[in-house]
Design a protein around this motif. Structure first.
Motif, PDB file in Angstrom:
ATOM      1  N   ALA A   1       5.504  65.216  40.349  1.00  0.00           N
ATOM      2  CA  ALA A   1       4.134  64.736  40.552  1.00  0.00           C
ATOM      3  C   ALA A   1       3.560  65.213  41.883  1.00  0.00           C
ATOM      4  O   ALA A   1       2.355  65.482  41.984  1.00  0.00           O
TER       5      ALA A   1
ATOM      6  N   LEU B   1      -5.178  61.443  34.306  1.00  0.00           N
ATOM      7  CA  LEU B   1      -4.139  60.442  34.536  1.00  0.00           C
ATOM      8  C   LEU B   1      -2.918  60.693  33.657  1.00  0.00           C
ATOM      9  O   LEU B   1      -1.773  60.517  34.098  1.00  0.00           O
ATOM     10  N   LYS B   2      -3.150  61.140  32.419  1.00  0.00           N
ATOM     11  CA  LYS B   2      -2.028  61.444  31.526  1.00  0.00           C
ATOM     12  C   LYS B   2      -1.232  62.622  32.066  1.00  0.00           C
ATOM     13  O   LYS B   2       0.012  62.596  32.056  1.00  0.00           O
TER      14      LYS B   2
ATOM     15  N   ASP C   1       4.871  63.094  36.801  1.00  0.00           N
ATOM     16  CA  ASP C   1       5.702  62.095  37.464  1.00  0.00           C
ATOM     17  C   ASP C   1       6.993  61.873  36.678  1.00  0.00           C
ATOM     18  O   ASP C   1       8.079  61.769  37.258  1.00  0.00           O
ATOM     19  N   ARG C   2       6.874  61.822  35.387  1.00  0.00           N
ATOM     20  CA  ARG C   2       8.055  61.633  34.540  1.00  0.00           C
ATOM     21  C   ARG C   2       9.054  62.770  34.720  1.00  0.00           C
ATOM     22  O   ARG C   2      10.265  62.559  34.682  1.00  0.00           O
TER      23      ARG C   2
ATOM     24  N   LEU D   1      -0.937  63.589  35.181  1.00  0.00           N
ATOM     25  CA  LEU D   1      -0.186  63.148  36.363  1.00  0.00           C
ATOM     26  C   LEU D   1       1.006  62.277  35.964  1.00  0.00           C
ATOM     27  O   LEU D   1       2.076  62.349  36.580  1.00  0.00           O
ATOM     28  N   GLU D   2       0.831  61.468  34.932  1.00  0.00           N
ATOM     29  CA  GLU D   2       1.927  60.616  34.448  1.00  0.00           C
ATOM     30  C   GLU D   2       3.074  61.477  33.914  1.00  0.00           C
ATOM     31  O   GLU D   2       4.252  61.191  34.181  1.00  0.00           O
ATOM     32  N   ILE D   3       2.733  62.535  33.196  1.00  0.00           N
ATOM     33  CA  ILE D   3       3.767  63.424  32.665  1.00  0.00           C
ATOM     34  C   ILE D   3       4.488  64.145  33.801  1.00  0.00           C
ATOM     35  O   ILE D   3       5.718  64.264  33.810  1.00  0.00           O
TER      36      ILE D   3
END
Length: 272
Positions: free
Chosen positions: A135, A123-124, A130-131, A126-128
């Protein structure tokens, strides 16, 4: 935060880096410029402990990282992430897994061999991604991405380490102007928003002036300029590059359109 003292690296009879000293007391964006062979890459590799120094010190909060061994050295390399010109991704591996490889040293060998990661790590990652605006590329092979996208994956991998310092060795040298702009915008945003120190080797004067808070010029392994982007005049650039009056800055330019460049005044306000 960072104090480099008389750092030297000798190869044979030649000093690739010759008694380099500088200090950075805040999470600034520092650009290092100079012609090929000036010692820029060797300097960053010593800071990350990929190359041993012949002499000198690199002090971070008073601790000499050149004296670190074993697990302490690996921990420092996690706190001081490295981004390379050629991305250094695993081409046939998917993007998300490449990002997760940023914490490879913190996970068991068996689990990583089978590409098994804790849900929180996935999840981390994917979050990065996305940022950084990529993503949707997470399930694709790294080799299927453009050069600019691959470099953003490399940046995401570095961020996965949660480093204090990011070292970028010619991060835009192999990119076209538009992708170069995207990558530099990304590094600047990380510097400003996260408060992470970024030290980048750059080969273009316009990029150094546009993105950096401070510019260090190297020539023949030595620091010959250390100042603000505003002080980086054409005359100073000639001295750094060892050029005569015929020196043309366009030879070092990525030709990033001025109208799409980031607002330096805005960035300065964010940093103040």
């Amino acid at each position: 935060m960072l104090d480099v003292r008389n750092l030297t690296r000798i190869f044979g009879t030649r000093a690739a880096v010759d008694h380099v000293s500088f200090a950075v007391d805040r999470p600034a964006f520092v650009g290092i410029i100079g012609r090929s062979g000036a010692g820029k890459s060797t300097l960053l590799r010593m800071m990350n402990r990929l190359t041993d120094a012949s002499s000198g010190q690199i002090l971070v909060d008073g601790q000499d990282v050149l004296a670190l061994r074993g697990a302490d050295r690996r921990q420092w390399q996690g706190n001081c992430a490295m981004i390379f010109q050629q991305f250094n991704l695993v081409p046939r591996m998917d993007v998300a897994s490449n990002v997760l490889h940023g914490i490879l040293s913190r996970r068991s060998t068996l689990a990583t061999m089978f590409n098994l990661w804790p849900r929180a790590d996935i999840l981390k990652a994917l979050e990065i991604l996305d940022r950084l605006g990529i993503a949707e590329q997470a399930p694709k092979r790294a080799e299927a991405l453009s050069g600019g996208q691959q470099q953003r994956v490399a940046i995401a991998r570095a961020l996965m380490q949660d480093p204090r310092i990011i070292l970028a060795d010619e991060p835009i040298a192999s990119l076209d102007p538009m992708n170069a702009q995207v990558v530099m915008d990304t590094l600047k945003r990380i510097n400003v928003e996260d408060g992470r120190m970024v030290i980048a080797n750059l080969h273009t004067l316009d990029t150094a002036r546009r993105y950096c808070d401070r510019v260090i010029g190297m020539r023949d392994g030595r620091v010959v300029f250390d100042g603000t982007p505003d002080q980086l005049s054409t005359g100073v650039a000639r001295d750094i590059y060892g050029a005569d009056a015929s020196f043309n800055e366009s030879a070092t330019s990525t030709a990033i359109p001025t109208e799409t460049a980031p607002d330096r005044a805005y960035a300065d306000r964010m940093l103040s």
